[in-house]
Design a protein around this motif. Structure first.
Motif, PDB file in Angstrom:
ATOM      1  N   LYS A   4      41.169 -17.723 -90.354  1.00 26.06           N
ATOM      2  CA  LYS A   4      41.194 -16.307 -90.741  1.00 26.06           C
ATOM      3  C   LYS A   4      40.908 -16.151 -92.234  1.00 26.06           C
ATOM      4  O   LYS A   4      40.189 -15.253 -92.645  1.00 26.06           O
ATOM      5  CB  LYS A   4      42.554 -15.685 -90.410  1.00 26.06           C
ATOM      6  N   GLU A   5      41.477 -17.043 -93.022  1.00 21.52           N
ATOM      7  CA  GLU A   5      41.300 -16.977 -94.470  1.00 21.52           C
ATOM      8  C   GLU A   5      39.848 -17.263 -94.852  1.00 21.52           C
ATOM      9  O   GLU A   5      39.268 -16.575 -95.690  1.00 21.52           O
ATOM     10  CB  GLU A   5      42.244 -17.954 -95.178  1.00 21.52           C
ATOM     11  N   GLU A   6      39.237 -18.255 -94.227  1.00 20.67           N
ATOM     12  CA  GLU A   6      37.830 -18.576 -94.499  1.00 20.67           C
ATOM     13  C   GLU A   6      36.922 -17.421 -94.079  1.00 20.67           C
ATOM     14  O   GLU A   6      35.976 -17.069 -94.788  1.00 20.67           O
ATOM     15  CB  GLU A   6      37.419 -19.856 -93.758  1.00 20.67           C
ATOM     16  N   SER A   7      37.224 -16.831 -92.928  1.00 24.66           N
ATOM     17  CA  SER A   7      36.444 -15.699 -92.434  1.00 24.66           C
ATOM     18  C   SER A   7      36.563 -14.519 -93.399  1.00 24.66           C
ATOM     19  O   SER A   7      35.561 -13.881 -93.737  1.00 24.66           O
ATOM     20  CB  SER A   7      36.924 -15.302 -91.042  1.00 24.66           C
ATOM     21  N   LYS A   8      37.770 -14.247 -93.847  1.00 27.29           N
ATOM     22  CA  LYS A   8      37.999 -13.158 -94.797  1.00 27.29           C
ATOM     23  C   LYS A   8      37.220 -13.400 -96.085  1.00 27.29           C
ATOM     24  O   LYS A   8      36.591 -12.481 -96.626  1.00 27.29           O
ATOM     25  CB  LYS A   8      39.500 -13.028 -95.098  1.00 27.29           C
ATOM     26  N   GLN A   9      37.234 -14.627 -96.552  1.00 25.17           N
ATOM     27  CA  GLN A   9      36.535 -14.973 -97.781  1.00 25.17           C
ATOM     28  C   GLN A   9      35.014 -14.794 -97.624  1.00 25.17           C
ATOM     29  O   GLN A   9      34.345 -14.268 -98.510  1.00 25.17           O
ATOM     30  CB  GLN A   9      36.860 -16.412 -98.188  1.00 25.17           C
ATOM     31  N   LEU A  10      34.486 -15.210 -96.488  1.00 31.04           N
ATOM     32  CA  LEU A  10      33.051 -15.037 -96.234  1.00 31.04           C
ATOM     33  C   LEU A  10      32.674 -13.552 -96.186  1.00 31.04           C
ATOM     34  O   LEU A  10      31.633 -13.143 -96.710  1.00 31.04           O
ATOM     35  CB  LEU A  10      32.647 -15.718 -94.926  1.00 31.04           C
ATOM     36  N   ARG A  11      33.517 -12.749 -95.527  1.00 29.48           N
ATOM     37  CA  ARG A  11      33.254 -11.305 -95.467  1.00 29.48           C
ATOM     38  C   ARG A  11      33.221 -10.695 -96.870  1.00 29.48           C
ATOM     39  O   ARG A  11      32.312  -9.932 -97.206  1.00 29.48           O
ATOM     40  CB  ARG A  11      34.311 -10.597 -94.618  1.00 29.48           C
ATOM     41  N   GLU A  12      34.211 -11.031 -97.663  1.00 27.34           N
ATOM     42  CA  GLU A  12      34.255 -10.522 -99.037  1.00 27.34           C
ATOM     43  C   GLU A  12      33.023 -10.963 -99.821  1.00 27.34           C
ATOM     44  O   GLU A  12      32.419 -10.170-100.540  1.00 27.34           O
ATOM     45  CB  GLU A  12      35.528 -10.998 -99.742  1.00 27.34           C
ATOM     46  N   GLU A  13      32.657 -12.223 -99.656  1.00 26.55           N
ATOM     47  CA  GLU A  13      31.495 -12.768-100.345  1.00 26.55           C
ATOM     48  C   GLU A  13      30.212 -12.028 -99.931  1.00 26.55           C
ATOM     49  O   GLU A  13      29.367 -11.719-100.762  1.00 26.55           O
ATOM     50  CB  GLU A  13      31.372 -14.264-100.025  1.00 26.55           C
ATOM     51  N   PHE A  14      30.091 -11.733 -98.638  1.00 28.37           N
ATOM     52  CA  PHE A  14      28.911 -11.000 -98.172  1.00 28.37           C
ATOM     53  C   PHE A  14      28.835  -9.631 -98.836  1.00 28.37           C
ATOM     54  O   PHE A  14      27.801  -9.243 -99.372  1.00 28.37           O
ATOM     55  CB  PHE A  14      28.898 -10.825 -96.645  1.00 28.37           C
ATOM     56  N   TRP A  15      29.937  -8.866 -98.779  1.00 29.75           N
ATOM     57  CA  TRP A  15      29.894  -7.493 -99.295  1.00 29.75           C
ATOM     58  C   TRP A  15      29.692  -7.459-100.812  1.00 29.75           C
ATOM     59  O   TRP A  15      28.995  -6.582-101.322  1.00 29.75           O
ATOM     60  CB  TRP A  15      31.133  -6.718 -98.862  1.00 29.75           C
ATOM     61  N   ILE A  16      30.260  -8.415-101.519  1.00 29.64           N
ATOM     62  CA  ILE A  16      30.026  -8.494-102.968  1.00 29.64           C
ATOM     63  C   ILE A  16      28.562  -8.814-103.234  1.00 29.64           C
ATOM     64  O   ILE A  16      27.914  -8.196-104.078  1.00 29.64           O
ATOM     65  CB  ILE A  16      30.965  -9.543-103.609  1.00 29.64           C
ATOM     66  N   SER A  17      28.027  -9.761-102.483  1.00 26.47           N
ATOM     67  CA  SER A  17      26.628 -10.149-102.630  1.00 26.47           C
ATOM     68  C   SER A  17      25.698  -8.978-102.293  1.00 26.47           C
ATOM     69  O   SER A  17      24.700  -8.740-102.989  1.00 26.47           O
ATOM     70  CB  SER A  17      26.333 -11.349-101.728  1.00 26.47           C
ATOM     71  N   PHE A  18      26.014  -8.244-101.245  1.00 26.72           N
ATOM     72  CA  PHE A  18      25.215  -7.079-100.863  1.00 26.72           C
ATOM     73  C   PHE A  18      25.210  -6.049-101.996  1.00 26.72           C
ATOM     74  O   PHE A  18      24.160  -5.519-102.369  1.00 26.72           O
ATOM     75  CB  PHE A  18      25.744  -6.459 -99.568  1.00 26.72           C
ATOM     76  N   GLY A  19      26.381  -5.774-102.545  1.00 22.40           N
ATOM     77  CA  GLY A  19      26.486  -4.799-103.634  1.00 22.40           C
ATOM     78  C   GLY A  19      25.713  -5.215-104.872  1.00 22.40           C
ATOM     79  O   GLY A  19      25.116  -4.379-105.561  1.00 22.40           O
ATOM     80  N   LYS A  20      25.687  -6.505-105.155  1.00 19.25           N
ATOM     81  CA  LYS A  20      24.947  -6.997-106.319  1.00 19.25           C
ATOM     82  C   LYS A  20      23.447  -7.044-106.043  1.00 19.25           C
ATOM     83  O   LYS A  20      22.639  -6.773-106.931  1.00 19.25           O
ATOM     84  CB  LYS A  20      25.444  -8.389-106.708  1.00 19.25           C
ATOM     85  N   PHE A  22      21.741  -5.171-103.818  1.00 20.81           N
ATOM     86  CA  PHE A  22      21.214  -3.836-103.567  1.00 20.81           C
ATOM     87  C   PHE A  22      22.143  -2.798-104.181  1.00 20.81           C
ATOM     88  O   PHE A  22      22.826  -2.068-103.464  1.00 20.81           O
ATOM     89  CB  PHE A  22      21.055  -3.597-102.063  1.00 20.81           C
ATOM     90  N   PRO A  23      22.192  -2.754-105.512  1.00 17.21           N
ATOM     91  CA  PRO A  23      23.116  -1.809-106.157  1.00 17.21           C
ATOM     92  C   PRO A  23      22.669  -0.368-105.931  1.00 17.21           C
ATOM     93  O   PRO A  23      21.568   0.013-106.295  1.00 17.21           O
ATOM     94  CB  PRO A  23      23.041  -2.199-107.637  1.00 17.21           C
ATOM     95  N   LYS A  24      23.492   0.378-105.262  1.00 15.87           N
ATOM     96  CA  LYS A  24      23.183   1.777-104.934  1.00 15.87           C
ATOM     97  C   LYS A  24      24.492   2.480-104.615  1.00 15.87           C
ATOM     98  O   LYS A  24      25.366   1.895-104.006  1.00 15.87           O
ATOM     99  CB  LYS A  24      22.244   1.831-103.720  1.00 15.87           C
ATOM    100  N   LYS A  25      24.601   3.711-105.021  1.00 22.16           N
ATOM    101  CA  LYS A  25      25.783   4.501-104.659  1.00 22.16           C
ATOM    102  C   LYS A  25      25.477   5.181-103.329  1.00 22.16           C
ATOM    103  O   LYS A  25      24.706   6.129-103.262  1.00 22.16           O
ATOM    104  CB  LYS A  25      26.101   5.529-105.737  1.00 22.16           C
ATOM    105  N   PHE A 122      20.333  -3.353 -93.760  1.00 21.92           N
ATOM    106  CA  PHE A 122      21.279  -2.330 -94.208  1.00 21.92           C
ATOM    107  C   PHE A 122      20.632  -1.393 -95.225  1.00 21.92           C
ATOM    108  O   PHE A 122      20.743  -0.177 -95.121  1.00 21.92           O
ATOM    109  CB  PHE A 122      22.518  -2.975 -94.838  1.00 21.92           C
ATOM    110  N   TYR A 123      19.985  -1.981 -96.215  1.00 19.68           N
ATOM    111  CA  TYR A 123      19.387  -1.169 -97.271  1.00 19.68           C
ATOM    112  C   TYR A 123      18.320  -0.228 -96.695  1.00 19.68           C
ATOM    113  O   TYR A 123      18.328   0.975 -96.972  1.00 19.68           O
ATOM    114  CB  TYR A 123      18.785  -2.059 -98.362  1.00 19.68           C
ATOM    115  N   GLU A 124      17.428  -0.776 -95.890  1.00 24.08           N
ATOM    116  CA  GLU A 124      16.334   0.024 -95.328  1.00 24.08           C
ATOM    117  C   GLU A 124      16.853   1.128 -94.406  1.00 24.08           C
ATOM    118  O   GLU A 124      16.479   2.296 -94.542  1.00 24.08           O
ATOM    119  CB  GLU A 124      15.381  -0.886 -94.557  1.00 24.08           C
TER     120      GLU A 124
END
Length: 142
Positions: A4-20, A22-25, A122-124
């Motif tokens: 669960k902890e590894e999965s949570k970490q991967l999810r966080e890593e994905f969303w941080i990476s996505f935000g960096k 494709f920076p967009k409000k 996601f971006y498109e």
């Protein structure tokens, strides 16, 4: 298999990476229409973007009728693969109405090799959803 902890970490890593990457409000919950929101979803089997209606039944029906009337425009000018689901049940049993655009193919938030294609999807697709919304929000609101 991930803990669960590894999965949570991967999810966080994905969303941080996505935000960096494709920076967009994004509009997301800030639609100024009660009960209407945009959402991203990515798990171990699928990815999609949605427009969700979660208001009381009367307002949901009213808004859904307007979205139905705009369906051909959404399909022809913005998102040809958008799926309309007037009655959709969330995992918690709550009934909502949803327009969803799924990513075809095998993806997993646990597989970093699929992240780039999901981010681009996601971006498109969310950009197209937002362009549609900005053009027709006065119709949807009325």
């Amino acid at each position: 298999m991930f803990s669960k902890e590894e999965s949570k970490q991967l999810r966080e890593e994905f969303w941080i990476s996505f935000g960096k990457s494709f920076p967009k409000k994004w509009i997301l919950y800030n639609t100024k229409i009660k009960g209407l929101s945009f959402k991203f979803h990515f798990d171990t089997k699928k990815a999609y973007v949605t427009l969700d209606l979660e208001d009381d039944l009367e307002n949901r029906i009213n808004c859904w009728e307007k979205l139905e009337a705009l369906k051909s425009i959404l399909h022809s000018d913005y998102l040809p693969n958008a799926l309309y689901e007037e009655e959709f049940y969330l995992e918690n049993g709550k009934e909502i109405s949803r327009i969803m655009v799924p990513l075809e193919g095998k993806v997993s938030i646990h597989n970093k090799d699929t992240w780039r294609s999901v981010m681009e999807f996601f971006y498109e697709k969310m950009t197209q959803f937002e362009l549609f919304f900005e053009e027709y929000k006065d119709v949807i609101k009325s």
